[in-house]
Scaffold this motif. Structure first.
Motif, PDB file in Angstrom:
ATOM      1  N   GLY A 234       6.554  -3.502  -2.584  1.00 44.11           N
ATOM      2  CA  GLY A 234       6.147  -2.985  -1.285  1.00 44.11           C
ATOM      3  C   GLY A 234       7.336  -2.322  -0.628  1.00 44.11           C
ATOM      4  O   GLY A 234       8.478  -2.623  -0.949  1.00 44.11           O
ATOM      5  N   GLY A 235       7.075  -1.417   0.296  1.00 46.91           N
ATOM      6  CA  GLY A 235       8.195  -0.755   0.938  1.00 46.91           C
ATOM      7  C   GLY A 235       7.823  -0.044   2.216  1.00 46.91           C
ATOM      8  O   GLY A 235       6.655   0.135   2.534  1.00 46.91           O
ATOM      9  N   LYS A 236       8.847   0.372   2.925  1.00 43.09           N
ATOM     10  CA  LYS A 236       8.726   1.174   4.142  1.00 43.09           C
ATOM     11  C   LYS A 236       9.574   2.406   3.920  1.00 43.09           C
ATOM     12  O   LYS A 236      10.778   2.316   3.757  1.00 43.09           O
ATOM     13  N   THR A 237       8.936   3.561   3.868  1.00 47.35           N
ATOM     14  CA  THR A 237       9.680   4.794   3.662  1.00 47.35           C
ATOM     15  C   THR A 237      10.124   5.354   5.006  1.00 47.35           C
ATOM     16  O   THR A 237       9.566   5.044   6.046  1.00 47.35           O
ATOM     17  N   GLY A 238      11.134   6.197   4.950  1.00 51.21           N
ATOM     18  CA  GLY A 238      11.608   6.830   6.169  1.00 51.21           C
ATOM     19  C   GLY A 238      12.568   7.952   5.853  1.00 51.21           C
ATOM     20  O   GLY A 238      13.099   8.053   4.758  1.00 51.21           O
ATOM     21  N   THR A 239      12.789   8.799   6.831  1.00 52.79           N
ATOM     22  CA  THR A 239      13.733   9.901   6.706  1.00 52.79           C
ATOM     23  C   THR A 239      14.743   9.790   7.829  1.00 52.79           C
ATOM     24  O   THR A 239      14.381   9.628   8.990  1.00 52.79           O
TER      25      THR A 239
ATOM     26  N   ASN B 217      19.929  15.561   5.549  1.00 52.30           N
ATOM     27  CA  ASN B 217      18.852  14.597   5.745  1.00 52.30           C
ATOM     28  C   ASN B 217      18.747  13.713   4.514  1.00 52.30           C
ATOM     29  O   ASN B 217      19.022  14.145   3.405  1.00 52.30           O
ATOM     30  N   SER B 218      18.353  12.463   4.698  1.00 52.38           N
ATOM     31  CA  SER B 218      18.207  11.564   3.561  1.00 52.38           C
ATOM     32  C   SER B 218      16.901  10.798   3.657  1.00 52.38           C
ATOM     33  O   SER B 218      16.395  10.552   4.740  1.00 52.38           O
ATOM     34  N   ASN B 219      16.358  10.450   2.504  1.00 50.11           N
ATOM     35  CA  ASN B 219      15.144   9.658   2.415  1.00 50.11           C
ATOM     36  C   ASN B 219      15.514   8.262   1.953  1.00 50.11           C
ATOM     37  O   ASN B 219      16.467   8.087   1.205  1.00 50.11           O
ATOM     38  N   ALA B 220      14.737   7.272   2.388  1.00 49.36           N
ATOM     39  CA  ALA B 220      15.036   5.895   2.002  1.00 49.36           C
ATOM     40  C   ALA B 220      13.745   5.109   1.826  1.00 49.36           C
ATOM     41  O   ALA B 220      12.715   5.439   2.395  1.00 49.36           O
ATOM     42  N   LEU B 221      13.836   4.068   1.014  1.00 46.53           N
ATOM     43  CA  LEU B 221      12.749   3.106   0.881  1.00 46.53           C
ATOM     44  C   LEU B 221      13.367   1.725   1.022  1.00 46.53           C
ATOM     45  O   LEU B 221      14.257   1.362   0.271  1.00 46.53           O
ATOM     46  N   HIS B 222      12.914   0.981   1.998  1.00 48.92           N
ATOM     47  CA  HIS B 222      13.343  -0.398   2.183  1.00 48.92           C
ATOM     48  C   HIS B 222      12.170  -1.243   1.735  1.00 48.92           C
ATOM     49  O   HIS B 222      11.041  -1.009   2.159  1.00 48.92           O
ATOM     50  N   GLY B 223      12.414  -2.219   0.871  1.00 50.65           N
ATOM     51  CA  GLY B 223      11.253  -2.890   0.334  1.00 50.65           C
ATOM     52  C   GLY B 223      11.436  -4.296  -0.150  1.00 50.65           C
ATOM     53  O   GLY B 223      12.450  -4.936   0.100  1.00 50.65           O
TER      54      GLY B 223
ATOM     55  N   THR C 102       0.825  -1.202   0.000  1.00 47.32           N
ATOM     56  CA  THR C 102       0.000   0.000   0.000  1.00 47.32           C
ATOM     57  C   THR C 102       0.861   1.256   0.000  1.00 47.32           C
ATOM     58  O   THR C 102       0.519   2.252  -0.649  1.00 47.32           O
ATOM     59  N   VAL C 103       1.992   1.232   0.697  1.00 50.68           N
ATOM     60  CA  VAL C 103       2.905   2.380   0.716  1.00 50.68           C
ATOM     61  C   VAL C 103       3.345   2.738  -0.699  1.00 50.68           C
ATOM     62  O   VAL C 103       3.419   3.912  -1.064  1.00 50.68           O
ATOM     63  N   VAL C 104       3.605   1.732  -1.523  1.00 53.62           N
ATOM     64  CA  VAL C 104       4.061   1.981  -2.887  1.00 53.62           C
ATOM     65  C   VAL C 104       2.887   2.303  -3.814  1.00 53.62           C
ATOM     66  O   VAL C 104       2.968   3.201  -4.641  1.00 53.62           O
ATOM     67  N   GLU C 105       1.789   1.599  -3.674  1.00 49.36           N
ATOM     68  CA  GLU C 105       0.650   1.798  -4.571  1.00 49.36           C
ATOM     69  C   GLU C 105      -0.095   3.107  -4.302  1.00 49.36           C
ATOM     70  O   GLU C 105      -0.561   3.752  -5.237  1.00 49.36           O
ATOM     71  N   GLU C 106      -0.203   3.510  -3.038  1.00 49.75           N
ATOM     72  CA  GLU C 106      -1.060   4.644  -2.695  1.00 49.75           C
ATOM     73  C   GLU C 106      -0.367   5.709  -1.849  1.00 49.75           C
ATOM     74  O   GLU C 106      -0.971   6.738  -1.560  1.00 49.75           O
ATOM     75  N   GLY C 107       0.859   5.473  -1.433  1.00 52.13           N
ATOM     76  CA  GLY C 107       1.459   6.374  -0.468  1.00 52.13           C
ATOM     77  C   GLY C 107       2.758   7.010  -0.908  1.00 52.13           C
ATOM     78  O   GLY C 107       2.990   7.254  -2.097  1.00 52.13           O
ATOM     79  N   THR C 108       3.617   7.227   0.056  1.00 53.36           N
ATOM     80  CA  THR C 108       4.846   7.988  -0.156  1.00 53.36           C
ATOM     81  C   THR C 108       5.914   7.243  -0.929  1.00 53.36           C
ATOM     82  O   THR C 108       6.914   7.842  -1.320  1.00 53.36           O
ATOM     83  N   GLY C 109       5.732   5.964  -1.182  1.00 49.14           N
ATOM     84  CA  GLY C 109       6.713   5.192  -1.943  1.00 49.14           C
ATOM     85  C   GLY C 109       6.356   5.019  -3.406  1.00 49.14           C
ATOM     86  O   GLY C 109       6.886   4.146  -4.092  1.00 49.14           O
ATOM     87  N   SER C 110       5.468   5.850  -3.924  1.00 52.85           N
ATOM     88  CA  SER C 110       4.944   5.664  -5.283  1.00 52.85           C
ATOM     89  C   SER C 110       6.021   5.714  -6.363  1.00 52.85           C
ATOM     90  O   SER C 110       5.841   5.125  -7.429  1.00 52.85           O
ATOM     91  N   ASN C 111       7.138   6.360  -6.127  1.00 48.60           N
ATOM     92  CA  ASN C 111       8.212   6.396  -7.131  1.00 48.60           C
ATOM     93  C   ASN C 111       8.862   5.033  -7.336  1.00 48.60           C
ATOM     94  O   ASN C 111       9.606   4.839  -8.296  1.00 48.60           O
ATOM     95  N   ALA C 112       8.599   4.078  -6.454  1.00 49.23           N
ATOM     96  CA  ALA C 112       9.199   2.744  -6.560  1.00 49.23           C
ATOM     97  C   ALA C 112       8.356   1.776  -7.388  1.00 49.23           C
ATOM     98  O   ALA C 112       8.743   0.631  -7.571  1.00 49.23           O
ATOM     99  N   ARG C 113       7.216   2.224  -7.903  1.00 49.42           N
ATOM    100  CA  ARG C 113       6.373   1.335  -8.716  1.00 49.42           C
ATOM    101  C   ARG C 113       7.154   0.781  -9.895  1.00 49.42           C
ATOM    102  O   ARG C 113       7.951   1.477 -10.507  1.00 49.42           O
TER     103      ARG C 113
END
Length: 64
Positions: free
Chosen positions: A42-47, A54-60, A24-35
């Motif tokens: 799927g992924g878990k975003t974080g800062t 500061n850096s942003n990350a997606l673990h998925g 859901t994070v990737v399909e509808e949320g803040t991880g949409s750039n990972a589609r």
């Protein structure tokens, strides 16, 4: 020594809930750039805050 034995650390139900939330994070949320076309992602975003940098990350995960 590495063996082929595995041990379940979460229930199947919990694993399914986590997978669904991460997708859901990737399909509808803040991880949409990972589609990715042709794959379920799927992924878990974080800062991470490191002083002024500061850096942003997606673990998925990716399923085909």
């Amino acid at each position: 020594m590495v063996t082929s034995a595995t041990k379940r650390i979460v229930s199947s139900s919990t694993a399914e809930q986590l997978r669904s939330a991460m997708e859901t994070v990737v399909e509808e949320g803040t991880g949409s750039n990972a589609r990715m076309s042709g794959a379920t992602v799927g992924g878990k975003t974080g800062t991470a805050q490191h002083g002024e940098n500061n850096s942003n990350a997606l673990h998925g995960l990716i399923r085909r």
